[in-house]
Design an enzyme around this catalytic site. Sequence first.
Site, PDB file in Angstrom:
ATOM      1  N   ASP A 229       8.219  14.559 -24.122  1.00 10.80           N
ATOM      2  CA  ASP A 229       7.485  13.700 -23.175  1.00 10.80           C
ATOM      3  C   ASP A 229       7.947  12.236 -23.103  1.00 10.80           C
ATOM      4  OD1 ASP A 229       6.063  15.942 -23.898  1.00 10.80           O
ATOM      5  OD2 ASP A 229       4.247  14.879 -24.435  1.00 10.80           O
TER       6      ASP A 229
ATOM      7  N   GLU B 217      -2.983  18.359 -21.622  1.00 10.80           N
ATOM      8  CA  GLU B 217      -2.198  17.363 -22.357  1.00 10.80           C
ATOM      9  C   GLU B 217      -1.868  16.184 -21.432  1.00 10.80           C
ATOM     10  OE1 GLU B 217       0.233  20.052 -25.558  1.00 10.80           O
ATOM     11  OE2 GLU B 217       1.190  19.918 -23.611  1.00 10.80           O
TER      12      GLU B 217
HETATM   13  C1  FRU Z   1       3.246  17.675 -24.557  1.00  7.78           C
HETATM   14  C2  FRU Z   1       2.925  17.541 -26.023  1.00  7.78           C
HETATM   15  C3  FRU Z   1       1.831  16.525 -26.237  1.00  7.78           C
HETATM   16  C4  FRU Z   1       2.078  16.060 -27.652  1.00  7.78           C
HETATM   17  C5  FRU Z   1       3.586  16.086 -27.728  1.00  7.78           C
HETATM   18  C6  FRU Z   1       4.122  16.460 -29.075  1.00  7.78           C
HETATM   19  O1  FRU Z   1       4.510  18.146 -24.301  1.00  7.78           O
HETATM   20  O2  FRU Z   1       2.582  18.803 -26.581  1.00  7.78           O
HETATM   21  O3  FRU Z   1       0.523  17.021 -26.034  1.00  7.78           O
HETATM   22  O4  FRU Z   1       1.568  14.780 -27.886  1.00  7.78           O
HETATM   23  O5  FRU Z   1       4.023  17.030 -26.768  1.00  7.78           O
HETATM   24  O6  FRU Z   1       5.491  16.313 -29.139  1.00  7.78           O
END
Ligand code: FRU
Length: 530
Positions: free
Chosen positions: A57, A239
Amino acid sequence: MKYLSRLLPVVVALLIVACDQPSEEEKAMGGTIPADYYLEDYRPQFHFSPEANWMNDPNGLVYYQGEYHMFYQYYPDSTVWGPMHWGHAVSRDLVTWEHLPVALYPDDLGYIFSGSVVVDRNNTSGLGTDENPPLVAIYTYHQPDIEASGASAFQYQGLAYSVDKGRTWTKYEGNPILKDMSKKDFRDPRVVWHAPSQKWVMILAVFDHLELYGSPDLISWQYLSSFGQGEGSHEGVWECPDLFELPLEGTAASRWVMLVSISAGGERGSATQYFVGDFDGTAFVNQNRPENILWLDFGRDNYAGVTWSDVPERDGRRIFMGWMSNWDYAQVVPTHPWRSAMTVPRTLSLVSLPEGFRIRSFPVGEFDILRKQVKEINKQLIIGGNDWSSYLYGREPLLDMELVFTNVKKHGSWQIALSNLTGDTLVFGFDDVTDYVFVDRSAAGETGFSDTYTGVHRGKRKSNTDQMAVRVLLDRSSLEIFADMGEVVLTEQFFVKEPFTSMRVQFPHDEVLVQGVVYQLNRIWPQGED
Ligand code: FRU
């Protein structure tokens, strides 16, 4: 368990990663850039990707003093997901990027998961001074040991700040700043300043809904409201939320937009949905129908995207960027020594259509600086098909195409097929019977690394006009289509080893008129030395 299973391939990958990239230090010391810099198989040429290792992300997108900061979920020791850090890059133009050292490392409280950064202009946190306000990062701490023990409270929120334009970060000594021992998935804080009520608002993703918290100082937080149960798609865990106000095009009014990414689970794997409505500083109310599922992108490769905070009002844009991959297969795509890239930054706008409020996304205008040559496609009626290979500009087609099709409502199917000498073919287009814009990557090079990767992906056209304007960005391993000024968008990766040498346009019903321009683009990375 989701995160535990992501860790399994780490051990294997650790054994095979070759660290042959120049370090940040080497480059800062004037070390030479290798001849093959950013030229490996499949390496994106005008999209951001880390020099090496795993990225997911985008985090903490913030504009400050002439720089667009991008932090990102990063595991510097492997090409698969692992203990998360915040990688860091800055750009002055949203097109070219400078890699900076890792900004946040895991510590005793856990891995550093996704979150946001704001400019604390009035120094409400007291962590800077009135003359030099701090940049404040709020992120999730993830505790893998607690997760493994089966207990629920393994995610809580932490804070770090910088008083040197984001170059170095200090973790707040009172961390964590927000925890709730009863919550299992409790993450990805997005912080925004709500001017009318003069407070900070944090939006958190909490398994199947969002929770909003308020604060006067970014440090102490009180629960405000929840949103999401019974609304939109629940095919996966919620998320990476985002909340912002957008002007409603053609009016003096505005609405609030909530972005929510849902992780792998549904038919399309990871994807980002949005809601449009009202926000009064306490609660968000969706003004579209709750059962409507609105996808920001109909391709498979745009996830966890959020927008830049603190873009100056005189600019006024809401600029979005997503992770150009999908949890369904992100960890097994055939790239080395890095994994994953970001989408191009896109400007979001809001329109009111008969069926409700809808978002358009379109590449930021800054991208025009990459255009180096242009060829015009004169207005033409094509009987069956036509060879457009001359628009590929030779060896490495990095293209920005602006095409306008007329008569799409009558017999208006069109498709464009790109192929190379080894027979790989990538097809995209529009089908007037079903009204879908589509990308077919099922014969586009390597597909066998995952059962969930291949196929034809579609987005239904919303407009019913006779004319369809399409913008297409083609990088070495991705295609982004923006139809009807970004009302229908598809972002797709593909993995062909040999460059495309043939482009054919086909109109099965031979009544579509087309005209347009095809630009050849420069790449954004420095040329290496022999
Ligand atoms: C989304 C996610 C988020 C988390 C991160 C962990 O892709 O699963 O919810 O903070 O990636 O790397």
